[in-house]
Design a protein around this motif. Sequence first.
Motif, mmCIF file in Angstrom:
data_model
loop_
_atom_site.group_PDB
_atom_site.id
_atom_site.type_symbol
_atom_site.label_atom_id
_atom_site.label_comp_id
_atom_site.label_asym_id
_atom_site.label_seq_id
_atom_site.Cartn_x
_atom_site.Cartn_y
_atom_site.Cartn_z
ATOM 1 N N SER A 107 73.911 31.784 41.976
ATOM 2 C CA SER A 107 74.239 30.720 41.024
ATOM 3 C C SER A 107 73.855 31.108 39.603
ATOM 4 O O SER A 107 74.576 30.782 38.651
ATOM 5 C CB SER A 107 73.571 29.409 41.424
ATOM 6 N N LYS A 108 72.736 31.828 39.425
ATOM 7 C CA LYS A 108 72.365 32.275 38.074
ATOM 8 C C LYS A 108 73.381 33.264 37.527
ATOM 9 O O LYS A 108 73.763 33.192 36.358
ATOM 10 C CB LYS A 108 70.976 32.918 38.094
ATOM 11 N N LEU A 109 73.825 34.200 38.370
ATOM 12 C CA LEU A 109 74.793 35.194 37.904
ATOM 13 C C LEU A 109 76.164 34.579 37.668
ATOM 14 O O LEU A 109 76.881 34.989 36.757
ATOM 15 C CB LEU A 109 74.884 36.346 38.904
ATOM 16 N N ARG A 110 76.550 33.597 38.467
ATOM 17 C CA ARG A 110 77.872 32.980 38.310
ATOM 18 C C ARG A 110 77.983 32.126 37.059
ATOM 19 O O ARG A 110 79.086 31.774 36.655
ATOM 20 C CB ARG A 110 78.217 32.138 39.540
ATOM 21 N N LYS A 111 76.867 31.788 36.441
ATOM 22 C CA LYS A 111 76.920 31.044 35.174
ATOM 23 C C LYS A 111 77.532 31.891 34.069
ATOM 24 O O LYS A 111 78.127 31.357 33.135
ATOM 25 C CB LYS A 111 75.523 30.585 34.771
ATOM 26 N N ALA A 112 77.388 33.213 34.164
ATOM 27 C CA ALA A 112 77.868 34.084 33.094
ATOM 28 C C ALA A 112 78.982 35.045 33.521
ATOM 29 O O ALA A 112 79.810 35.420 32.699
ATOM 30 C CB ALA A 112 76.697 34.893 32.532
ATOM 31 N N TRP A 113 78.987 35.470 34.797
ATOM 32 C CA TRP A 113 79.952 36.469 35.240
ATOM 33 C C TRP A 113 80.540 36.090 36.588
ATOM 34 O O TRP A 113 79.953 35.343 37.354
ATOM 35 C CB TRP A 113 79.290 37.851 35.387
ATOM 36 N N ARG A 114 81.690 36.675 36.887
ATOM 37 C CA ARG A 114 82.292 36.499 38.209
ATOM 38 C C ARG A 114 81.469 37.315 39.200
ATOM 39 O O ARG A 114 81.299 38.526 39.038
ATOM 40 C CB ARG A 114 83.731 36.997 38.192
ATOM 41 N N THR A 115 80.953 36.645 40.243
ATOM 42 C CA THR A 115 80.046 37.279 41.192
ATOM 43 C C THR A 115 80.492 36.986 42.609
ATOM 44 O O THR A 115 80.784 35.851 42.948
ATOM 45 C CB THR A 115 78.612 36.749 40.991
ATOM 46 N N ASP A 116 80.539 38.020 43.450
ATOM 47 C CA ASP A 116 80.887 37.887 44.863
ATOM 48 C C ASP A 116 79.807 38.550 45.703
ATOM 49 O O ASP A 116 79.286 39.611 45.344
ATOM 50 C CB ASP A 116 82.232 38.556 45.165
ATOM 51 N N ILE A 117 79.499 37.953 46.851
ATOM 52 C CA ILE A 117 78.532 38.536 47.777
ATOM 53 C C ILE A 117 79.249 39.555 48.655
ATOM 54 O O ILE A 117 80.231 39.232 49.317
ATOM 55 C CB ILE A 117 77.885 37.456 48.661
ATOM 56 N N VAL A 118 78.766 40.803 48.653
ATOM 57 C CA VAL A 118 79.332 41.847 49.498
ATOM 58 C C VAL A 118 78.631 41.842 50.847
ATOM 59 O O VAL A 118 79.274 41.822 51.888
ATOM 60 C CB VAL A 118 79.203 43.234 48.821
ATOM 61 N N SER A 119 77.300 41.858 50.832
ATOM 62 C CA SER A 119 76.555 41.825 52.087
ATOM 63 C C SER A 119 75.204 41.163 51.866
ATOM 64 O O SER A 119 74.659 41.189 50.772
ATOM 65 C CB SER A 119 76.369 43.228 52.664
ATOM 66 N N LEU A 120 74.699 40.598 52.943
ATOM 67 C CA LEU A 120 73.413 39.918 52.926
ATOM 68 C C LEU A 120 72.766 40.162 54.272
ATOM 69 O O LEU A 120 73.357 39.859 55.307
ATOM 70 C CB LEU A 120 73.608 38.417 52.690
ATOM 71 N N GLY A 121 71.568 40.731 54.255
ATOM 72 C CA GLY A 121 70.921 41.018 55.524
ATOM 73 C C GLY A 121 69.473 41.400 55.339
ATOM 74 O O GLY A 121 68.943 41.393 54.225
ATOM 75 N N PRO A 122 68.823 41.759 56.433
ATOM 76 C CA PRO A 122 67.420 42.145 56.354
ATOM 77 C C PRO A 122 67.263 43.525 55.718
ATOM 78 O O PRO A 122 68.169 44.350 55.759
ATOM 79 C CB PRO A 122 66.967 42.154 57.808
ATOM 80 N N THR A 123 66.104 43.758 55.147
ATOM 81 C CA THR A 123 65.799 45.041 54.539
ATOM 82 C C THR A 123 65.410 46.029 55.628
ATOM 83 O O THR A 123 64.646 45.704 56.522
ATOM 84 C CB THR A 123 64.627 44.903 53.551
ATOM 85 N N THR A 124 65.951 47.235 55.564
ATOM 86 C CA THR A 124 65.589 48.263 56.540
ATOM 87 C C THR A 124 64.817 49.353 55.823
ATOM 88 O O THR A 124 65.266 49.898 54.820
ATOM 89 C CB THR A 124 66.836 48.873 57.198
ATOM 90 N N ASP A 125 63.633 49.665 56.329
ATOM 91 C CA ASP A 125 62.820 50.742 55.786
ATOM 92 C C ASP A 125 62.976 51.972 56.663
ATOM 93 O O ASP A 125 63.092 51.871 57.880
ATOM 94 C CB ASP A 125 61.337 50.344 55.751
ATOM 95 N N LYS A 126 62.928 53.146 56.063
ATOM 96 C CA LYS A 126 63.071 54.378 56.837
ATOM 97 C C LYS A 126 61.884 54.586 57.764
ATOM 98 O O LYS A 126 62.023 55.172 58.820
ATOM 99 C CB LYS A 126 63.225 55.566 55.896
ATOM 100 N N LYS A 127 60.724 54.094 57.403
ATOM 101 C CA LYS A 127 59.537 54.236 58.242
ATOM 102 C C LYS A 127 59.679 53.413 59.511
ATOM 103 O O LYS A 127 59.231 53.808 60.567
ATOM 104 C CB LYS A 127 58.289 53.784 57.487
ATOM 105 N N ASP A 128 60.287 52.237 59.391
ATOM 106 C CA ASP A 128 60.401 51.335 60.527
ATOM 107 C C ASP A 128 61.582 51.661 61.438
ATOM 108 O O ASP A 128 61.662 51.143 62.539
ATOM 109 C CB ASP A 128 60.537 49.893 60.039
ATOM 110 N N GLU A 129 62.517 52.502 60.992
ATOM 111 C CA GLU A 129 63.706 52.768 61.789
ATOM 112 C C GLU A 129 63.364 53.435 63.117
ATOM 113 O O GLU A 129 63.946 53.131 64.144
ATOM 114 C CB GLU A 129 64.690 53.633 60.997
ATOM 115 N N GLY A 130 62.417 54.374 63.105
ATOM 116 C CA GLY A 130 62.036 55.059 64.337
ATOM 117 C C GLY A 130 61.436 54.103 65.347
ATOM 118 O O GLY A 130 61.750 54.156 66.537
#
Length: 130
Positions: free
Chosen positions: A53-76
């Motif tokens: 909502s903050k970004l859409r006040k000034a620019w056209r904004t679309d969500i590409v992806s939304l998900g959990p953060t993956t760390d390389k340490k935790d992948e194993g």
Amino acid sequence: MKMILNVNLHDEKAKHKAMKMVSSITGIESIAMERNEKKMTVVGDFDAVEVVSKLRKAWRTDIVSLGPTTDKKDEGSKKNEKGKKAGGDKNNYDDPIAELVKLYKSYNPHMTMYYNVHTLEDNPNACALL
């Protein structure tokens, strides 16, 4: 949480302004911007609706992806846990879609599926022309 957005920015000044707007939100750990591809990556524990909502006040904004953060340490360790599980998880695909639908409905409340119809019986002061 990791969110990738398409933000329609024109120059370097707009890029700095957008990053400053997003960085003012609490819970954000990092912000990365690729102006050539018009993609912004936001990582942290934040409210996605507030960022969009903050970004859409000034620019056209679309969500590409939304998900959990993956760390390389935790992948194993995650791969080991998945190998130990016996059954398949079907809910992994439903959760991001349901979350995106919930975020969209909270951001755009005017797009509802229900209509409120008023009749003459509901309003005794209504005037009907016959």
